[in-house]
Design a protein around this motif. Structure first.
Motif, PDB file in Angstrom:
ATOM      1  N   UNK A   1      25.926 -19.479 -11.414  1.00  0.00           N
ATOM      2  CA  UNK A   1      25.000 -18.404 -11.763  1.00  0.00           C
ATOM      3  C   UNK A   1      24.912 -18.207 -13.266  1.00  0.00           C
ATOM      4  N   UNK A   2      25.966 -18.613 -13.988  1.00  0.00           N
ATOM      5  CA  UNK A   2      25.971 -18.530 -15.439  1.00  0.00           C
ATOM      6  C   UNK A   2      25.664 -19.845 -16.115  1.00  0.00           C
ATOM      7  N   UNK A   3      25.119 -20.791 -15.349  1.00  0.00           N
ATOM      8  CA  UNK A   3      24.636 -22.069 -15.869  1.00  0.00           C
ATOM      9  C   UNK A   3      25.728 -23.012 -16.352  1.00  0.00           C
ATOM     10  N   UNK A   4      26.959 -22.812 -15.892  1.00  0.00           N
ATOM     11  CA  UNK A   4      28.003 -23.793 -16.164  1.00  0.00           C
ATOM     12  C   UNK A   4      27.778 -25.014 -15.275  1.00  0.00           C
ATOM     13  N   UNK A   5      28.281 -26.160 -15.698  1.00  0.00           N
ATOM     14  CA  UNK A   5      28.005 -27.431 -15.021  1.00  0.00           C
ATOM     15  C   UNK A   5      28.951 -27.593 -13.835  1.00  0.00           C
ATOM     16  N   UNK A   6      28.484 -27.297 -12.640  1.00  0.00           N
ATOM     17  CA  UNK A   6      29.366 -27.232 -11.485  1.00  0.00           C
ATOM     18  C   UNK A   6      28.708 -27.829 -10.252  1.00  0.00           C
ATOM     19  N   UNK A   7      29.523 -28.443  -9.413  1.00  0.00           N
ATOM     20  CA  UNK A   7      29.094 -28.897  -8.089  1.00  0.00           C
ATOM     21  C   UNK A   7      30.058 -28.294  -7.079  1.00  0.00           C
ATOM     22  N   UNK A   8      29.526 -27.533  -6.120  1.00  0.00           N
ATOM     23  CA  UNK A   8      30.362 -26.800  -5.178  1.00  0.00           C
ATOM     24  C   UNK A   8      30.095 -27.248  -3.745  1.00  0.00           C
ATOM     25  N   UNK A   9      31.142 -27.675  -3.072  1.00  0.00           N
ATOM     26  CA  UNK A   9      31.116 -27.996  -1.642  1.00  0.00           C
ATOM     27  C   UNK A   9      29.873 -28.772  -1.208  1.00  0.00           C
ATOM     28  N   UNK A  10      29.705 -30.002  -1.686  1.00  0.00           N
ATOM     29  CA  UNK A  10      28.546 -30.794  -1.253  1.00  0.00           C
ATOM     30  C   UNK A  10      28.520 -31.048   0.251  1.00  0.00           C
ATOM     31  N   UNK A  11      29.685 -31.029   0.917  1.00  0.00           N
ATOM     32  CA  UNK A  11      29.737 -31.169   2.379  1.00  0.00           C
ATOM     33  C   UNK A  11      29.616 -29.828   3.091  1.00  0.00           C
ATOM     34  N   UNK A  12      29.437 -28.750   2.333  1.00  0.00           N
ATOM     35  CA  UNK A  12      29.514 -27.419   2.906  1.00  0.00           C
ATOM     36  C   UNK A  12      30.958 -26.946   2.893  1.00  0.00           C
ATOM     37  N   UNK A  13      31.189 -25.719   3.347  1.00  0.00           N
ATOM     38  CA  UNK A  13      32.536 -25.154   3.360  1.00  0.00           C
ATOM     39  C   UNK A  13      33.457 -25.982   4.252  1.00  0.00           C
ATOM     40  N   UNK A  14      34.612 -26.347   3.700  1.00  0.00           N
ATOM     41  CA  UNK A  14      35.621 -27.111   4.432  1.00  0.00           C
ATOM     42  C   UNK A  14      36.906 -26.297   4.459  1.00  0.00           C
ATOM     43  N   UNK A  15      37.520 -26.184   5.624  1.00  0.00           N
ATOM     44  CA  UNK A  15      38.654 -25.276   5.763  1.00  0.00           C
ATOM     45  C   UNK A  15      40.012 -25.962   5.748  1.00  0.00           C
ATOM     46  N   UNK A  16      40.122 -27.140   6.364  1.00  0.00           N
ATOM     47  CA  UNK A  16      41.450 -27.751   6.465  1.00  0.00           C
ATOM     48  C   UNK A  16      41.650 -28.832   5.399  1.00  0.00           C
ATOM     49  N   UNK A  17      42.875 -29.049   4.958  1.00  0.00           N
ATOM     50  CA  UNK A  17      43.149 -29.990   3.861  1.00  0.00           C
ATOM     51  C   UNK A  17      42.742 -31.421   4.160  1.00  0.00           C
TER      52      UNK A  17
END
Length: 325
Positions: free
Chosen positions: A39-55
């Motif tokens: 949201x603050x325009x930092x260079x980020x990629x978050x959960x490309x597979x969607x939310x993952x819960x187990x290791x």
């Protein structure tokens, strides 16, 4: 008089700037902090597979990114004429098989490229319980609301988690030797089996992380779980479901995170960019006579921020507010 237990924060010699690629993978913390960074325009990629819960599913996703895996028909599960991927979030499903395969490969290619350039990888474990598909024995990331009879469920030990992750960390060290991995544990409680089982689950995650801290690719552990459990030990910091953190709690954890990883000048620019992107998210109704004053004010903010930081891309925001004038 001290009226709360303050959790000590780790230190990081390496800082995040607007040119620093950062990847977030996993459960609650990954999604929420990744969203705030974006949201603050930092260079980020978050959960490309969607939310993952187990290791294991998080490690599996990273292995695929590292190997530049190409998805095909063998990776698709068909249920009641709908195609889906058991390695991804429920949003990865389609009535068209080829469309789903195309999307899986598009996301995987983007993540594979980003991983090779990333400076930081933040991994959040949510639960040590895993589901396996009875037919194949494979661990699934999400059951997609399929019949429970198709799956077996068990708790993974800390030793099994650590062993699996050492393999993944070794692969990451080859693909991106400069990558700094930080672990976190999600404070979201999984109470379907009761409070005691949830505590045991978190204990396995915490013990596994402790073992992994000695790996050469691991930079440290950020105490998101401890911040929520110790410093925010009050139900007013929970959402209405009494399980997830409230917005206030997430903002508190973000503040602590930014103290560790963002310098003050970066944080100030992030704050200005966030005000602009969040204003864009609020859809303004009415004709241009009503929207133009607000749009003009936002265009002035965009101009001011560009003058300070021309490297921050505000093209989409500028286009949106210009259309309101």
């Amino acid at each position: 008089m001290e009226l709360r237990t303050e959790v000590s924060l780790p230190s990081s010699a390496d800082r995040i700037s607007f040119s620093t690629p950062v990847m977030f993978l996993g459960s609650c913390f990954a999604g929420e902090i990744g969203y705030r960074m974006a949201s603050g325009k930092l260079k980020v990629l978050t959960n490309p597979h969607g939310t993952l819960f187990n290791p294991f599913s998080v490690a599996g996703a990273l292995d695929r990114f590292a190997s530049e895996y190409v998805y095909g028909e063998k990776d698709i599960y068909l249920h009641q004429n709908r195609y889906l991927s058991l390695e991804h979030h429920t949003s990865f499903s389609s009535w068209e098989r080829d469309e789903l395969i195309r999307r899986l490969n598009e996301v995987s290619l983007t993540a594979s490229s980003f991983l090779r350039e990333a400076s930081f990888l933040f991994v959040t474990f949510g639960t040590s319980y895993i589901y396996t598909l009875r037919k194949s024995g494979d661990i699934v990331a999400n059951c997609h609301k399929l019949p429970s009879s198709l799956f077996d469920r068990r708790q993974a030990t800390s030793a099994a988690i650590a062993e699996r992750w050492r393999e993944t960390l070794d692969r990451l060290a080859v693909v991106n030797p400069a990558l700094k991995v930080w672990f976190t544990v999600s404070p979201v409680r999984h109470l379907s089996d009761g409070a005691h089982a949830n505590q045991l689950s978190k204990a396995h995650l915490l013990l596994a992380v402790e073992e992994l801290l000695s790996h050469r690719s691991v930079a440290g552990y950020f105490p998101a779980y401890e911040l929520f459990m110790d410093e925010l030990r009050d139900y007013r910091f929970y959402a209405s479901d009494m399980v997830h953190p409230s917005e206030t709690a997430i903002d508190f954890v973000w503040e602590k995170f930014s103290q560790v990883f963002l310098d003050s000048p970066v944080l100030r620019l992030w704050s200005e960019a966030t005000r602009i992107t969040r204003a864009m998210a609020h859809r303004i109704t009415g004709g241009k006579n009503e929207t133009a004053p607000f749009a003009n004010a936002m265009m002035e903010r965009i101009s001011e921020l560009r003058a300070k930081a021309p490297y921050i891309d505000l093209t989409a925001e500028e286009t949106y507010f210009r259309s309101m004038m």
